[in-house]
Motif scaffolding. Structure first.
Motif, mmCIF file in Angstrom:
data_model
loop_
_atom_site.group_PDB
_atom_site.id
_atom_site.type_symbol
_atom_site.label_atom_id
_atom_site.label_comp_id
_atom_site.label_asym_id
_atom_site.label_seq_id
_atom_site.Cartn_x
_atom_site.Cartn_y
_atom_site.Cartn_z
ATOM 1 N N ALA A 145 -8.695 2.013 -5.153
ATOM 2 C CA ALA A 145 -7.873 2.756 -4.660
ATOM 3 C C ALA A 145 -8.110 2.734 -3.012
ATOM 4 N N VAL A 146 -8.697 2.532 -2.180
ATOM 5 C CA VAL A 146 -8.181 2.061 -0.936
ATOM 6 C C VAL A 146 -7.075 1.278 -0.529
ATOM 7 N N ALA A 147 -7.396 -0.340 -1.385
ATOM 8 C CA ALA A 147 -6.129 -0.590 -1.349
ATOM 9 C C ALA A 147 -4.865 0.275 -1.496
ATOM 10 N N GLY A 148 -4.756 0.515 -2.567
ATOM 11 C CA GLY A 148 -3.732 1.898 -2.477
ATOM 12 C C GLY A 148 -3.153 2.270 -2.168
ATOM 13 N N ALA A 149 -3.992 2.870 -1.297
ATOM 14 C CA ALA A 149 -3.805 4.234 -0.522
ATOM 15 C C ALA A 149 -3.235 3.304 0.960
ATOM 16 N N LEU A 150 -3.948 2.397 1.272
ATOM 17 C CA LEU A 150 -3.130 1.169 2.920
ATOM 18 C C LEU A 150 -2.250 0.931 2.432
ATOM 19 N N SER A 151 -2.015 0.949 1.366
ATOM 20 C CA SER A 151 -0.796 -0.335 0.519
ATOM 21 C C SER A 151 0.726 0.944 0.628
ATOM 22 N N VAL A 177 -3.725 4.873 8.805
ATOM 23 C CA VAL A 177 -5.022 4.320 8.191
ATOM 24 C C VAL A 177 -5.414 6.776 7.774
ATOM 25 N N VAL A 178 -4.976 7.002 9.180
ATOM 26 C CA VAL A 178 -5.392 8.379 8.360
ATOM 27 C C VAL A 178 -4.352 8.855 7.404
ATOM 28 N N ILE A 179 -3.364 8.580 7.148
ATOM 29 C CA ILE A 179 -2.078 9.189 6.338
ATOM 30 C C ILE A 179 -2.980 8.222 4.327
ATOM 31 N N ALA A 180 -2.830 6.898 5.451
ATOM 32 C CA ALA A 180 -3.287 6.510 4.355
ATOM 33 C C ALA A 180 -4.993 7.272 3.563
ATOM 34 N N GLY A 181 -6.160 7.710 4.545
ATOM 35 C CA GLY A 181 -6.908 8.284 4.021
ATOM 36 C C GLY A 181 -6.847 10.538 2.960
ATOM 37 N N ALA A 182 -5.646 10.199 3.680
ATOM 38 C CA ALA A 182 -5.334 11.296 2.825
ATOM 39 C C ALA A 182 -4.364 11.116 1.381
ATOM 40 N N LEU A 183 -3.957 9.945 1.781
ATOM 41 C CA LEU A 183 -3.203 9.697 0.345
ATOM 42 C C LEU A 183 -4.755 9.028 -0.759
#
Length: 347
Positions: A145-151, A177-183
């Motif tokens: 999930a973290v990898a997908g959000a960062l991607s 990174v902030v946007i990935a934390g939301a996504l």
């Protein structure tokens, strides 16, 4: 400073008709008042707002500092309880119970202005993005999930960033990174408060292009809070211009920003670098929300009233004494201005 338009991904799936869709998030007659200290008058920070955001739509909420836009955004997020009015999401009234708010904030995520202040300097990128998953007790594959959000946020390959700390990243990477934390929680709506204000001009376009791509690929809705009408032009489907607790003009971004009807919108646009003619310099600061003037709340700073145009249109007295109704929600162009209505728009 404005940014150049960002093109959406060529591979993006078609987005549903954002005008015809039922609202995803809706505010009706929303008011937020803060009691004054030591007997001071109540501050009406949000003083009657109707606002709709459709699925897959980006709405820009624009205005000067102190106009109430951040308080409105916080009320829509459930971070500030409204004094009166309603917020609905997916057709259901917002429940302010702790458990219901926790579930709501999984579906509606906040992206703050300053990524340096949003990220714990002691946390790695992986931990920063995984924090939401842990709060919500995610039961799936956390690493995936973290990898997908960062991607999705444009940090590829994501594993390269897992063990980095915020100080090792550029400003644009920190914002991603902030946007990935939301996504990572797969929200339906993000509320982005000045999302590119702290970034260099060269990076702003990249972040705006990312937000557009997320809308087109994921159907993600967004409320973008900004003082920059140039940003609104580059990213928004609709714009809502806010002054002293109320939305004074709203409509499709092309309509509002190419043919503004409210004198306040005209003044904000006149100071953009590409604007034609002399800039309109507004005198003074916005009035105190604890002492909202009678009549049109903009009249004390209005260039149309000062020039005599409102007098010639026969509305000067109304400008000073007659309040204007709250603009209704929806996608149609609307303006709260006696002079604009009397003159047929006053472009």
């Amino acid at each position: 400073m404005t940014t150049s338009p960002a093109a959406p991904s060529a591979d993006a799936e078609p987005v549903p008709d954002r005008v015809a869709a039922e609202p995803l998030l809706s505010a009706g007659e929303l008011r937020v008042a803060f009691p004054g200290r030591q007997g001071a008058a109540t501050a009406r920070a949000v003083d009657g707002v109707d606002l709709d955001i459709a699925p897959g739509e980006i709405v820009a909420l624009v205005g000067e500092s102190g106009c109430g836009k951040t308080t409105l955004a916080r009320a829509l997020l459930g971070l500030v309880p409204p004094t009166s009015g309603r917020v609905t999401f997916g057709g259901r009234p917002l429940d302010y119970g702790a458990r219901a708010l926790k579930a709501y904030r999984k579906r509606v995520q906040l992206v703050l202005q300053d990524p340096s202040g949003s990220l714990n300097p002691r946390h790695t990128v992986y931990d920063a993005v995984a924090e939401g998953l842990r709060i919500h007790k995610y039961g799936g594959d956390e690493r995936a999930a973290v990898a997908g959000a960062l991607s999705r946020a444009g940090l590829r390959p994501p594993e390269r960033f897992f063990l980095r700390y915020p100080h090792e990243l550029s400003g644009g990477q920190r914002q991603r990174v902030v946007i990935a934390g939301a996504l990572v929680l797969e929200p339906e709506l993000i509320v982005a408060d000045e999302p590119v204000a702290s970034l260099d001009a060269s990076v702003r376009g990249e972040i705006l292009a990312l937000l557009l791509r997320l809308r087109d690929e994921l159907g993600l809705s967004a409320l973008v809070v900004t003082h920059d009408l140039g940003l609104a032009w580059n990213i928004a489907d609709r714009v809502a211009v806010m002054y002293l607790g109320r939305i004074v003009e709203t409509g499709a971004v092309e309509e509002v920003l190419t043919a503004p009807r409210h004198p306040y919108t005209q003044a904000l646009l006149s100071v953009l670098p590409e604007a034609e003619g002399a800039p309109v310099i507004l005198t003074g600061e916005p009035p105190d929300p604890s002492r909202i003037p009678s009549g049109c709340r903009f009249h004390a700073r209005c260039q149309i009233l000062a020039s005599g145009e409102a007098e010639r249109a026969g509305v000067a007295e109304a400008c000073r004494t007659e309040d204007l109704p709250v603009l209704t929600g929806g996608s149609g162009a609307q303006v709260a201005c006696h002079w604009a209505r009397a003159s047929g728009g006053g472009g």
